[in-house]
Scaffold this motif. Structure first.
Motif, PDB file in Angstrom:
ATOM      1  N   SER A  79      -6.449  16.731   8.423  1.00  0.00           N
ATOM      2  CA  SER A  79      -7.588  16.102   8.747  1.00  0.00           C
ATOM      3  C   SER A  79      -7.622  14.627   8.891  1.00  0.00           C
ATOM      4  O   SER A  79      -8.202  13.836   9.667  1.00  0.00           O
ATOM      5  N   PHE A  80      -6.605  14.042   7.801  1.00  0.00           N
ATOM      6  CA  PHE A  80      -6.672  12.603   7.689  1.00  0.00           C
ATOM      7  C   PHE A  80      -5.918  12.023   9.056  1.00  0.00           C
ATOM      8  O   PHE A  80      -6.282  10.909   9.468  1.00  0.00           O
ATOM      9  N   MET A  90      -3.249  27.372  -1.847  1.00  0.00           N
ATOM     10  CA  MET A  90      -3.394  25.854  -2.429  1.00  0.00           C
ATOM     11  C   MET A  90      -2.659  25.125  -1.234  1.00  0.00           C
ATOM     12  O   MET A  90      -3.159  23.854  -0.884  1.00  0.00           O
ATOM     13  N   MET A  91      -1.512  25.605  -1.064  1.00  0.00           N
ATOM     14  CA  MET A  91      -0.555  24.746  -0.011  1.00  0.00           C
ATOM     15  C   MET A  91      -1.132  24.454   1.041  1.00  0.00           C
ATOM     16  O   MET A  91      -1.205  23.589   1.866  1.00  0.00           O
ATOM     17  N   VAL A  92      -2.018  25.757   1.668  1.00  0.00           N
ATOM     18  CA  VAL A  92      -2.511  25.416   2.894  1.00  0.00           C
ATOM     19  C   VAL A  92      -3.445  24.352   3.022  1.00  0.00           C
ATOM     20  O   VAL A  92      -3.883  23.764   3.618  1.00  0.00           O
ATOM     21  N   SER A  93      -4.277  24.396   1.699  1.00  0.00           N
ATOM     22  CA  SER A  93      -5.365  23.558   1.745  1.00  0.00           C
ATOM     23  C   SER A  93      -4.992  22.025   1.927  1.00  0.00           C
ATOM     24  O   SER A  93      -5.443  21.199   2.357  1.00  0.00           O
ATOM     25  N   SER A  94      -3.797  21.885   1.061  1.00  0.00           N
ATOM     26  CA  SER A  94      -3.031  20.477   1.219  1.00  0.00           C
ATOM     27  C   SER A  94      -2.583  20.010   2.657  1.00  0.00           C
ATOM     28  O   SER A  94      -2.947  18.993   3.218  1.00  0.00           O
ATOM     29  N   ILE A  95      -2.260  21.355   3.561  1.00  0.00           N
ATOM     30  CA  ILE A  95      -1.803  20.741   4.824  1.00  0.00           C
ATOM     31  C   ILE A  95      -2.994  20.644   5.901  1.00  0.00           C
ATOM     32  O   ILE A  95      -2.922  19.574   6.384  1.00  0.00           O
ATOM     33  N   VAL A 119       0.920  -1.051   0.017  1.00  0.00           N
ATOM     34  CA  VAL A 119      -0.031   0.125   0.121  1.00  0.00           C
ATOM     35  C   VAL A 119       0.865   1.124   0.012  1.00  0.00           C
ATOM     36  O   VAL A 119       0.519   2.337  -0.720  1.00  0.00           O
ATOM     37  N   PHE A 120       1.860   1.051   0.538  1.00  0.00           N
ATOM     38  CA  PHE A 120       3.078   2.394   0.704  1.00  0.00           C
ATOM     39  C   PHE A 120       3.543   2.654  -0.653  1.00  0.00           C
ATOM     40  O   PHE A 120       3.597   3.684  -1.152  1.00  0.00           O
ATOM     41  N   PHE A 121       3.840   1.567  -1.402  1.00  0.00           N
ATOM     42  CA  PHE A 121       4.400   1.577  -2.836  1.00  0.00           C
ATOM     43  C   PHE A 121       3.312   2.528  -3.416  1.00  0.00           C
ATOM     44  O   PHE A 121       3.634   3.326  -4.528  1.00  0.00           O
ATOM     45  N   SER A 122       1.895   2.185  -3.237  1.00  0.00           N
ATOM     46  CA  SER A 122       1.101   2.730  -4.147  1.00  0.00           C
ATOM     47  C   SER A 122       0.781   4.167  -3.916  1.00  0.00           C
ATOM     48  O   SER A 122       0.509   4.992  -4.831  1.00  0.00           O
ATOM     49  N   LEU A 123       0.765   4.563  -2.546  1.00  0.00           N
ATOM     50  CA  LEU A 123       0.790   5.918  -2.196  1.00  0.00           C
ATOM     51  C   LEU A 123       1.831   6.752  -2.507  1.00  0.00           C
ATOM     52  O   LEU A 123       1.687   7.993  -2.995  1.00  0.00           O
ATOM     53  N   GLY A 155      -1.988  16.315  -0.389  1.00  0.00           N
ATOM     54  CA  GLY A 155      -2.080  16.333   1.283  1.00  0.00           C
ATOM     55  C   GLY A 155      -2.799  14.767   1.871  1.00  0.00           C
ATOM     56  O   GLY A 155      -2.433  14.187   2.824  1.00  0.00           O
ATOM     57  N   GLY A 156      -3.850  14.501   1.134  1.00  0.00           N
ATOM     58  CA  GLY A 156      -4.367  13.048   1.463  1.00  0.00           C
ATOM     59  C   GLY A 156      -3.663  12.229   1.573  1.00  0.00           C
ATOM     60  O   GLY A 156      -3.640  11.400   2.382  1.00  0.00           O
ATOM     61  N   CYS A 157      -2.908  11.887   0.311  1.00  0.00           N
ATOM     62  CA  CYS A 157      -1.907  10.911   0.241  1.00  0.00           C
ATOM     63  C   CYS A 157      -1.072  10.698   1.332  1.00  0.00           C
ATOM     64  O   CYS A 157      -0.510   9.577   1.803  1.00  0.00           O
ATOM     65  N   ILE A 158      -0.375  11.854   1.363  1.00  0.00           N
ATOM     66  CA  ILE A 158       0.715  11.927   2.723  1.00  0.00           C
ATOM     67  C   ILE A 158       0.164  11.599   3.965  1.00  0.00           C
ATOM     68  O   ILE A 158       0.740  11.063   4.759  1.00  0.00           O
TER      69      ILE A 158
END
Length: 473
Positions: free
Chosen positions: A200-201, A190-195, A123-127, A152-155
């Protein structure tokens, strides 16, 4: 020519992943392979993050068998790499990047083992493949909100699957800065939205973990710190003699004296056998070394074993900080030097050394080294290639620092190679500080390494092409 490119595009992006999926499913085991770490994920140990245990629970709930996670892992990997390959074709001479990523992803026999296992690696490979896809999208279109959010979600998912994903967090502001240095319009919102998405995750993961384990703060950190402190020489204990920490410190210092001596002797034979033994001993001190609590004074026996390990371990590492830095450097080089412990000449000398010094400290029952080093001819090729990739990664970072105001002249392919180099080196450095530099952790970075090398070669092609044009004029 265009039709030929279309055929190559369709083959690499869709046909090759489909063939790989069919092959992987056809030869998959009847049940998923279970490793020593698998139980902690299946039963959601408090020391594990929530990501992978939740995935296993969901698969078991939907299909009735946790072993079916194998099919999910293979499908996810093929889809994610397909997305990455599709983005690589957006570059001129993109076939070079596509070829490198395809070979590492689909023709790497080591990956299959992890697709078939109940472990986080697949799963880590895929992310990682999707994170790299987002990097390419953002260098092409810096204001692509969807890519920032997915990044942001994937990290965040990467951290929940494997805590070492924490090393990817700085990449969010770094990619924003690289876009800025390219003198292209970016949007800090945009960067802030990623963070925000990342946070959130992480918050969701913490809520899920709390719902399962409440205030249980069990962690692998005490084991890691204590094991690393066992490999340094720290001298007399700085505690009173009736303090439990004095007992643990003194016993550890005495018990590991022979271990440190055998590692020094192994280093004189060759670095590969020293690497092999050091890694095995560090894992041994994490999970198998037992503290003799019978020696503790009853009136002082108030500290938990985990707190005791952290206290003793941290003090030992701080007292012998130069040795700890040396241990970090060795683990870092181990991660880049994958394949060294497979080179036949090194293996022969290493096995002779192990046999001559048998029984090794703590190895009377095979608790440290249960088997001989295994020689594989492929190590002769892997090791020098990885060392060359390491040197190239350092060169790329140096170029990135000194020519940060001229990124636009290098093209987007240089930014891809730079962000991949930072990603790999940051990950390896983080693992070196808090973990052991074993080969399975190196494999996780094979896709970014392949993209780093191929995109830098692509950058050189473009620079040379520009120089030739100027010369012709």
């Amino acid at each position: 020519m265009k039709s030929r490119i279309n055929v190559l595009y369709l083959t690499s992006v869709y046909f090759v992943p489909l063939i790989y999926f069919c092959f992987a499913i056809l030869f998959s085991p009847e049940t998923a392979l279970l490793e020593p770490d698998s139980s902690g994920y299946i039963h959601f140990s408090p020391s594990r993050t929530a990501g992978y245990p939740v995935l296993l629970s969901s698969v078991a709930l939907v299909t009735g068998d946790v072993s079916n996670v194998v099919f999910f892992q293979i499908i996810l990997f093929c889809v994610c790499v397909s997305f990455l390959l599709k983005r690589c074709w957006s570059f001129e001479f993109g076939w070079l990047m596509v070829s490198a990523v395809s070979v590492v992803s689909f023709f790497n026999p080591f990956f299959l083992k992890y697709h078939y296992s109940v472990l986080t690696e697949s799963v880590f490979f895929s992310l990682i493949a999707i994170i790299l896809t987002c990097f390419i999208d953002l260098f092409r279109s810096p204001k692509n909100r969807k890519s920032w959010i997915v990044l942001g979600g994937c990290i965040g998912c990467a951290v929940l699957v494997r805590p070492v994903g924490i090393s990817f967090i700085p990449l969010i502001p770094i990619i924003f800065l690289l876009i800025y240095f390219e003198k292209r319009p970016g949007n800090w919102k945009m960067m802030v939205s990623s963070i925000v998405v990342f946070c959130s995750f992480i918050l969701i993961g913490q809520v899920v973990k709390y719902s399962f384990h409440g205030d249980n703060k069990e962690s692998l950190f005490p084991l890691v710190v204590f094991a690393k402190s066992a490999l340094v020489e720290a001298g007399p204990a700085p505690y009173l003699t009736n303090d439990p920490r004095y007992v643990v410190w003194s016993d550890l210092e005495n018990d590991t004296e022979q271990v440190r001596e055998i590692l020094k002797q192994a280093k004189d034979v060759n670095f590969a056998v020293e690497q092999y033994l050091r890694q095995n001993y560090e894992v041994f001190f994490q999970f198998q070394y037992e503290i003799d609590t019978e020696k503790f004074s009853k009136e002082k026996n108030y500290i938990s074993i985990d707190d005791l390990k952290v206290d003793v371990g941290m003090h030992r590492l701080m007292r012998s900080f130069p040795q700890y830095l040396g241990l970090i450097a060795k683990n870092y080089l181990d991660l880049w030097g994958i394949g060294a412990a497979m080179i036949p000449a090194f293996v022969d000398d290493g096995n002779y050394f192990i046999e001559r010094n048998a029984p090794l400290p703590f190895n009377e029952n095979g608790g440290v080294v249960s088997e001989e080093m295994s020689a594989r001819a492929i190590g002769i090729f892997i090791y020098p290639l990885m060392m060359a990739a390491w040197v190239l990664s350092i060169i790329i970072i140096i170029l990135g620092v000194f020519f940060r105001r001229n990124y636009a002249h290098f093209g987007k392919s240089f930014n891809i190679s730079l962000i991949c180099s930072l990603m790999v080196n940051g990950n390896f450095l983080f693992i070196s500080i808090i973990g052991v530099g074993v080969a399975r952790y190196s494999l996780e970075m094979m896709i970014p390494i392949s993209l780093m090398v191929s995109s830098f070669i692509l950058c050189l092609f473009k620079v040379c092409s520009r120089i030739n044009k100027v010369t012709d004029v």
